[in-house]
Scaffold this motif. Structure first.
Motif, PDB file in Angstrom:
ATOM      1  N   ILE A   1      14.707  -6.547  16.653  1.00 12.74           N
ATOM      2  CA  ILE A   1      15.594  -7.417  17.427  1.00 12.74           C
ATOM      3  C   ILE A   1      15.655  -8.725  16.654  1.00 12.74           C
ATOM      4  O   ILE A   1      14.625  -9.338  16.384  1.00 12.74           O
ATOM      5  N   GLU A   2      16.847  -9.110  16.262  1.00 11.50           N
ATOM      6  CA  GLU A   2      17.058 -10.324  15.471  1.00 11.50           C
ATOM      7  C   GLU A   2      17.530 -11.446  16.376  1.00 11.50           C
ATOM      8  O   GLU A   2      18.569 -11.320  17.026  1.00 11.50           O
ATOM      9  N   GLY A   3      16.794 -12.539  16.402  1.00 11.75           N
ATOM     10  CA  GLY A   3      17.229 -13.693  17.186  1.00 11.75           C
ATOM     11  C   GLY A   3      17.736 -14.779  16.261  1.00 11.75           C
ATOM     12  O   GLY A   3      17.015 -15.223  15.365  1.00 11.75           O
ATOM     13  N   ASP A   4      18.965 -15.168  16.445  1.00 11.96           N
ATOM     14  CA  ASP A   4      19.524 -16.273  15.666  1.00 11.96           C
ATOM     15  C   ASP A   4      20.366 -17.129  16.585  1.00 11.96           C
ATOM     16  O   ASP A   4      20.902 -16.650  17.578  1.00 11.96           O
ATOM     17  N   ILE A   5      20.498 -18.384  16.217  1.00 11.94           N
ATOM     18  CA  ILE A   5      21.350 -19.257  17.013  1.00 11.94           C
ATOM     19  C   ILE A   5      22.783 -18.741  16.942  1.00 11.94           C
ATOM     20  O   ILE A   5      23.490 -18.668  17.934  1.00 11.94           O
ATOM     21  N   GLU A   6      23.184 -18.308  15.762  1.00 14.02           N
ATOM     22  CA  GLU A   6      24.562 -17.844  15.572  1.00 14.02           C
ATOM     23  C   GLU A   6      24.591 -16.829  14.434  1.00 14.02           C
ATOM     24  O   GLU A   6      23.771 -16.887  13.526  1.00 14.02           O
ATOM     25  N   GLY A   7      25.540 -15.911  14.494  1.00 14.56           N
ATOM     26  CA  GLY A   7      25.803 -15.027  13.365  1.00 14.56           C
ATOM     27  C   GLY A   7      24.876 -13.829  13.285  1.00 14.56           C
ATOM     28  O   GLY A   7      23.964 -13.669  14.101  1.00 14.56           O
ATOM     29  N   SER A   8      25.121 -12.968  12.290  1.00 17.70           N
ATOM     30  CA  SER A   8      24.326 -11.747  12.163  1.00 17.70           C
ATOM     31  C   SER A   8      23.995 -11.452  10.705  1.00 17.70           C
ATOM     32  O   SER A   8      23.913 -10.310  10.290  1.00 17.70           O
ATOM     33  N   LEU A   9      23.790 -12.519   9.920  1.00 22.32           N
ATOM     34  CA  LEU A   9      23.499 -12.339   8.492  1.00 22.32           C
ATOM     35  C   LEU A   9      22.200 -11.575   8.272  1.00 22.32           C
ATOM     36  O   LEU A   9      22.120 -10.661   7.451  1.00 22.32           O
ATOM     37  N   ASP A  10      21.149 -11.939   9.036  1.00 19.96           N
ATOM     38  CA  ASP A  10      19.848 -11.278   8.870  1.00 19.96           C
ATOM     39  C   ASP A  10      19.933  -9.815   9.305  1.00 19.96           C
ATOM     40  O   ASP A  10      19.350  -8.935   8.682  1.00 19.96           O
ATOM     41  N   ALA A  11      20.655  -9.576  10.395  1.00 19.34           N
ATOM     42  CA  ALA A  11      20.787  -8.204  10.905  1.00 19.34           C
ATOM     43  C   ALA A  11      21.437  -7.325   9.848  1.00 19.34           C
ATOM     44  O   ALA A  11      21.001  -6.197   9.605  1.00 19.34           O
ATOM     45  N   ARG A  12      22.451  -7.846   9.167  1.00 21.36           N
ATOM     46  CA  ARG A  12      23.137  -7.037   8.145  1.00 21.36           C
ATOM     47  C   ARG A  12      22.213  -6.722   6.980  1.00 21.36           C
ATOM     48  O   ARG A  12      22.273  -5.639   6.410  1.00 21.36           O
ATOM     49  N   ARG A  13      21.344  -7.688   6.623  1.00 21.08           N
ATOM     50  CA  ARG A  13      20.390  -7.440   5.534  1.00 21.08           C
ATOM     51  C   ARG A  13      19.503  -6.240   5.860  1.00 21.08           C
ATOM     52  O   ARG A  13      19.192  -5.428   4.993  1.00 21.08           O
TER      53      ARG A  13
ATOM     54  N   GLU B   1      20.124  -3.844   8.227  1.00 22.14           N
ATOM     55  CA  GLU B   1      20.923  -2.630   8.430  1.00 22.14           C
ATOM     56  C   GLU B   1      21.180  -1.917   7.110  1.00 22.14           C
ATOM     57  O   GLU B   1      21.185  -0.696   7.044  1.00 22.14           O
ATOM     58  N   ARG B   2      21.365  -2.720   6.064  1.00 20.33           N
ATOM     59  CA  ARG B   2      21.586  -2.149   4.736  1.00 20.33           C
ATOM     60  C   ARG B   2      20.414  -1.269   4.302  1.00 20.33           C
ATOM     61  O   ARG B   2      20.571  -0.381   3.481  1.00 20.33           O
ATOM     62  N   LEU B   3      19.231  -1.573   4.845  1.00 14.94           N
ATOM     63  CA  LEU B   3      18.042  -0.792   4.492  1.00 14.94           C
ATOM     64  C   LEU B   3      17.795   0.342   5.488  1.00 14.94           C
ATOM     65  O   LEU B   3      16.751   0.986   5.461  1.00 14.94           O
ATOM     66  N   GLY B   4      18.748   0.527   6.395  1.00 15.88           N
ATOM     67  CA  GLY B   4      18.646   1.645   7.334  1.00 15.88           C
ATOM     68  C   GLY B   4      17.783   1.369   8.555  1.00 15.88           C
ATOM     69  O   GLY B   4      17.391   2.293   9.260  1.00 15.88           O
ATOM     70  N   VAL B   5      17.476   0.089   8.804  1.00 10.02           N
ATOM     71  CA  VAL B   5      16.657  -0.240   9.978  1.00 10.02           C
ATOM     72  C   VAL B   5      17.588  -0.495  11.168  1.00 10.02           C
ATOM     73  O   VAL B   5      18.519  -1.291  11.038  1.00 10.02           O
ATOM     74  N   PRO B   6      17.363   0.157  12.311  1.00 12.71           N
ATOM     75  CA  PRO B   6      18.184  -0.146  13.486  1.00 12.71           C
ATOM     76  C   PRO B   6      17.942  -1.588  13.949  1.00 12.71           C
ATOM     77  O   PRO B   6      16.793  -1.982  14.117  1.00 12.71           O
ATOM     78  N   VAL B   7      19.015  -2.349  14.128  1.00  8.32           N
ATOM     79  CA  VAL B   7      18.882  -3.761  14.485  1.00  8.32           C
ATOM     80  C   VAL B   7      19.750  -4.094  15.691  1.00  8.32           C
ATOM     81  O   VAL B   7      20.889  -3.656  15.784  1.00  8.32           O
ATOM     82  N   VAL B   8      19.186  -4.867  16.606  1.00 11.94           N
ATOM     83  CA  VAL B   8      19.961  -5.440  17.701  1.00 11.94           C
ATOM     84  C   VAL B   8      19.995  -6.943  17.469  1.00 11.94           C
ATOM     85  O   VAL B   8      18.953  -7.564  17.279  1.00 11.94           O
ATOM     86  N   GLN B   9      21.191  -7.503  17.443  1.00 15.50           N
ATOM     87  CA  GLN B   9      21.332  -8.947  17.218  1.00 15.50           C
ATOM     88  C   GLN B   9      21.429  -9.672  18.557  1.00 15.50           C
ATOM     89  O   GLN B   9      22.200  -9.289  19.426  1.00 15.50           O
ATOM     90  N   ILE B  10      20.619 -10.719  18.707  1.00 17.30           N
ATOM     91  CA  ILE B  10      20.769 -11.599  19.869  1.00 17.30           C
ATOM     92  C   ILE B  10      21.157 -12.973  19.350  1.00 17.30           C
ATOM     93  O   ILE B  10      20.475 -13.513  18.479  1.00 17.30           O
TER      94      ILE B  10
ATOM     95  N   VAL C   1      10.394  -8.376  16.675  1.00 20.33           N
ATOM     96  CA  VAL C   1      11.352  -9.324  17.226  1.00 20.33           C
ATOM     97  C   VAL C   1      11.310 -10.535  16.314  1.00 20.33           C
ATOM     98  O   VAL C   1      10.312 -11.266  16.280  1.00 20.33           O
ATOM     99  N   GLU C   2      12.342 -10.702  15.499  1.00 25.10           N
ATOM    100  CA  GLU C   2      12.377 -11.861  14.596  1.00 25.10           C
ATOM    101  C   GLU C   2      12.938 -13.033  15.371  1.00 25.10           C
ATOM    102  O   GLU C   2      14.110 -13.067  15.733  1.00 25.10           O
ATOM    103  N   ASN C   3      12.066 -13.992  15.635  1.00 27.54           N
ATOM    104  CA  ASN C   3      12.443 -15.120  16.472  1.00 27.54           C
ATOM    105  C   ASN C   3      13.329 -16.108  15.720  1.00 27.54           C
ATOM    106  O   ASN C   3      13.476 -16.024  14.501  1.00 27.54           O
ATOM    107  N   VAL C   4      13.919 -17.048  16.434  1.00 24.92           N
ATOM    108  CA  VAL C   4      14.733 -18.097  15.820  1.00 24.92           C
ATOM    109  C   VAL C   4      13.825 -18.940  14.914  1.00 24.92           C
ATOM    110  O   VAL C   4      12.693 -19.242  15.275  1.00 24.92           O
TER     111      VAL C   4
END
Lengths: 215, 114
Positions: free
Chosen positions: A63-75, A77-86, A116-119
């Protein structure tokens, strides 16, 4: 005029939802790691390295927590890890309620490990329980030896500190002994692990720690 | 931004409590904020002014009690107030200490007009 006794914790509601998240995750056998640290400390890089090292041996999601955007989630996903962006829309930390929403987007029966990658922030994430089994903080070698004394709470709350960008140590003025003694001054029980996501230094120890958590 | 989200939680809690009592207005609120709670009293006071207009809490007097940091040393078992935030036992200088007080973020009571 009338005085009403309130006698309640401001974070009681957060803690209640965190307990609920923890029960949900535990009942599905999912170990959850709350990954915290400053912006740029190397949290996402650590997860990228983890993806490469774990390969398909552990079923996990992020679970990716960011103030805005989904740059980390895309990084990831490219490696095949299921990601949920918050997206926290301005908030400086994830809270238990946001994580509960994130959990609803995951198939918990198909994973055994959840990060859970926090902000990115050394202050607020330490104050909000989200239902995690472990708190891991990432501090990079470029951040300086004074950080434990400036932001003691996060060091006290964490179960493990990953000292990231360890490959840079020979090039920096960082006083490693001073950093480690500051860490043990504010948080005597905190284990520290030197890791470089770039060179792979310490990767074995990190993966070993994760496997130990998985039991 | 942190205090703003805390202030929103406080507002939700006190407005719900005031509605249950049939209150028209909340005139005063007393909260406890620990020295190591991560919340700045000044920023919290400002954030309450930002979130409360248009609600029953508009114009409320916010009474913030700061709770000092108190540590218990695992070495000498002494419990004492800490003057700095360095988590060192003031009695023996030991570094293995537990926080007894100072992490509070609590709503104590409020005055309402019915």
């Amino acid at each position: 005029m009338k005085t009403i006794r309130l006698e309640s914790g401001i974070l009681d509601e957060n803690d209640r939802i965190a307990d609920e998240n923890e029960r949900t995750l535990r009942s599905r056998g999912v170990v959850t790691v709350n990954l915290m640290g400053s912006p740029g400390a190397g949290k996402t890089s650590l997860l990228e390295m983890t993806a490469v090292k774990l390969g398909g041996s552990v079923r996990w999601a992020v679970i990716e927590g960011d103030i805005e955007g989904s740059l980390d989630a895309r990084r990831l996903e490219r490696l095949g890890v299921p990601v949920v962006q918050i997206n926290t829309s301005g908030a400086c930390h994830l809270d238990a309620h946001m994580v509960r929403e994130g959990l609803r987007c995951l198939d918990l029966d198909s994973i055994e490990l959840l990060f859970v990658e926090n902000v990115g922030n050394l202050v607020c994430p330490a104050e909000f329980r989200i239902g995690e089994s472990r708190k891991v903080m990432v501090l990079s070698t470029t951040e300086g030896e004074d950080k434990p004394r400036k932001y003691p709470l996060m060091f006290r709350e964490s179960d493990l500190m990953v000292l990231s960008k360890a490959d840079l140590l020979p090039h920096l003025d960082l006083d490693l002994d001073a950093l480690l003694s500051a860490v043990s001054a504010v948080s005597p029980d905190l284990s520290v692990m030197q890791v470089s996501s770039r060179s792979g230094e310490g990767a074995g120890q990190w993966i070993g720690w994760l496997r130990e958590c998985l039991g | 931004m942190h205090e703003l989200s805390i202030a929103s939680r406080i507002l939700d809690a006190i407005v719900t409590g005031a509605e249950a009592e049939g209150a028209l207005r909340i005139t005063r609120l007393r909260v406890q904020v620990g020295r190591v709670s991560g919340v700045s009293p000044e920023a919290l006071a400002f954030a309450m002014q930002v979130v409360s207009p248009g609600t029953r809490a508009e114009g409320l007097e916010l009474d913030i009690e700061t709770v000092e940091l108190v540590l218990r040393c695992r070495g000498c078992s002494e419990q004492s107030p800490a003057e700095s935030l360095l988590f060192t036992c003031p009695a023996c200088g030991g570094q293995a200490v537990d926080i007894v007080r100072g992490r509070e973020l609590r709503l104590v009571d409020m005055d309402i007009d019915t």
